[in-house]
Scaffold this motif. Structure first.
Motif, PDB file in Angstrom:
ATOM      1  N   ILE A  37      73.641  33.486  27.916  1.00 35.21           N
ATOM      2  CA  ILE A  37      73.611  33.919  29.316  1.00 35.21           C
ATOM      3  C   ILE A  37      75.006  34.335  29.767  1.00 35.21           C
ATOM      4  O   ILE A  37      75.173  35.255  30.566  1.00 35.21           O
ATOM      5  N   THR A  62      77.149  41.232  40.508  1.00 31.19           N
ATOM      6  CA  THR A  62      75.938  40.410  40.535  1.00 31.19           C
ATOM      7  C   THR A  62      74.677  41.244  40.424  1.00 31.19           C
ATOM      8  O   THR A  62      74.603  42.392  40.914  1.00 31.19           O
ATOM      9  N   LYS A  63      73.679  40.636  39.767  1.00 27.93           N
ATOM     10  CA  LYS A  63      72.364  41.243  39.630  1.00 27.93           C
ATOM     11  C   LYS A  63      71.353  40.338  40.328  1.00 27.93           C
ATOM     12  O   LYS A  63      71.624  39.160  40.575  1.00 27.93           O
ATOM     13  N   LEU A  64      70.196  40.894  40.611  1.00 26.18           N
ATOM     14  CA  LEU A  64      69.165  40.109  41.286  1.00 26.18           C
ATOM     15  C   LEU A  64      68.844  38.838  40.510  1.00 26.18           C
ATOM     16  O   LEU A  64      68.641  37.767  41.086  1.00 26.18           O
ATOM     17  N   GLU A  65      68.823  38.973  39.188  1.00 24.06           N
ATOM     18  CA  GLU A  65      68.472  37.827  38.337  1.00 24.06           C
ATOM     19  C   GLU A  65      69.547  36.757  38.236  1.00 24.06           C
ATOM     20  O   GLU A  65      69.347  35.726  37.600  1.00 24.06           O
ATOM     21  N   ASP A  66      70.702  36.997  38.856  1.00 23.72           N
ATOM     22  CA  ASP A  66      71.730  35.959  38.927  1.00 23.72           C
ATOM     23  C   ASP A  66      71.447  34.956  40.041  1.00 23.72           C
ATOM     24  O   ASP A  66      72.147  33.935  40.158  1.00 23.72           O
ATOM     25  N   SER A  67      70.457  35.239  40.863  1.00 20.29           N
ATOM     26  CA  SER A  67      70.087  34.293  41.930  1.00 20.29           C
ATOM     27  C   SER A  67      69.647  32.982  41.301  1.00 20.29           C
ATOM     28  O   SER A  67      68.731  32.947  40.471  1.00 20.29           O
ATOM     29  N   ALA A  68      70.315  31.919  41.664  1.00 18.66           N
ATOM     30  CA  ALA A  68      70.059  30.619  41.055  1.00 18.66           C
ATOM     31  C   ALA A  68      70.928  29.571  41.747  1.00 18.66           C
ATOM     32  O   ALA A  68      71.787  29.891  42.562  1.00 18.66           O
ATOM     33  N   ILE A  84      67.619  28.557  37.671  1.00 24.57           N
ATOM     34  CA  ILE A  84      66.813  29.507  38.434  1.00 24.57           C
ATOM     35  C   ILE A  84      65.653  28.737  39.039  1.00 24.57           C
ATOM     36  O   ILE A  84      65.129  27.806  38.425  1.00 24.57           O
ATOM     37  N   GLN A 111      62.823  26.700  37.273  1.00 20.20           N
ATOM     38  CA  GLN A 111      63.037  26.711  35.825  1.00 20.20           C
ATOM     39  C   GLN A 111      64.003  25.584  35.408  1.00 20.20           C
ATOM     40  O   GLN A 111      64.455  24.816  36.222  1.00 20.20           O
TER      41      GLN A 111
END
Lengths: 111, 112
Positions: free
Chosen positions: B60, B82-88, B38, B41
């Motif tokens: 994860i 997919t979720k927003l937090e999968d952006s990476a 991410i 990170q």
């Protein structure tokens, strides 16, 4: 607490200067890997250390693993702008399946 | 020199959509891995794969994720919804086991 900590988080040096990056583990390592990452790109393998007290060199970069196999240092001699990037240490704790990475050290070399 | 390749280099998707990320590991390697990073990170391990099955996975790697080796050269990571937090940035890696993992250039996934 973190398993693998790198220091410093960032470093700016003048071209030609030497520098050291440290990687400290909270537990004994099976192996320690050093990678370099340019921003937004993949990880380029630099060196791998496994034996306590081991030291390896490639061009102007030297990496060492301490006798207790819990700390490694990466030393760059006579830094050049091409050395700029993010240096990551990756720990192998159990012989091979996954790597745990430190937070990285962002290196800038001023010409 | 052989290298790990990944496609696409960038992927933009809507939340809830399925995405498949593609990797071609180095040809004589037997162990395959997915990691993600991410923005800002650490690089985090997701899963390792050997002999057509998952050998290890992290917290994860939940039910939304799956991996497959559909043929002799490709290794894929699927995210079902997919979720927003999968952006990476997603990295594929491979090795012959108990030695250096070689990483691909990554796929940057953006979930809107």
């Amino acid at each position: 607490s973190q398993e693998l900590e790198q220091s410093p988080q960032s470093l700016i040096v003048q071209e030609g200067k030497n520098l050291t990056i440290n990687c400290t583990s909270s537990k004994t390592l099976y192996g320690l890997y050093w990678y370099k990452q340019k921003y937004g790109e993949g990880l380029i393998f630099l060196m791998m250390l496994q034996k306590g007290g081991e030291e390896k060199s490639h061009e102007k970069i030297t990496a060492k693993l301490d006798e207790k196999k819990q700390q490694s240092s990466l030393h760059i001699t006579a830094s050049q702008p091409s050395h700029a990037g993010i240096y990551l240490c990756g720990a192998d704790y159990n012989a091979g399946n996954m790597l745990t990475f430190g937070g990285g050290t962002r290196l800038m070399v001023k010409p | 020199e052989p290298e790990v390749t990944q496609t696409p280099s960038h992927q933009v998707t809507q939340m809830g959509q399925e995405v498949i990320l593609h990797c071609v590991p180095i040809s004589n390697h037997l162990y395959f891995y997915w990691y993600r990073q991410i923005l800002g990170q650490k690089v985090e391990f997701l899963v390792s794969f050997y002999n057509n099955e998952i050998s290890e996975k992290s917290e994860i790697f939940d039910d939304q994720f799956s991996v497959e080796r559909p043929d002799g050269s490709n290794f894929t990571l699927k995210i079902r919804s997919t979720k927003l937090e999968d952006s990476a940035m997603y990295f594929c890696a491979s090795n012959r086991g108990l030695e250096t993992q070689y990483f691909g250039p990554g796929t940057r996934l953006l979930v809107l």
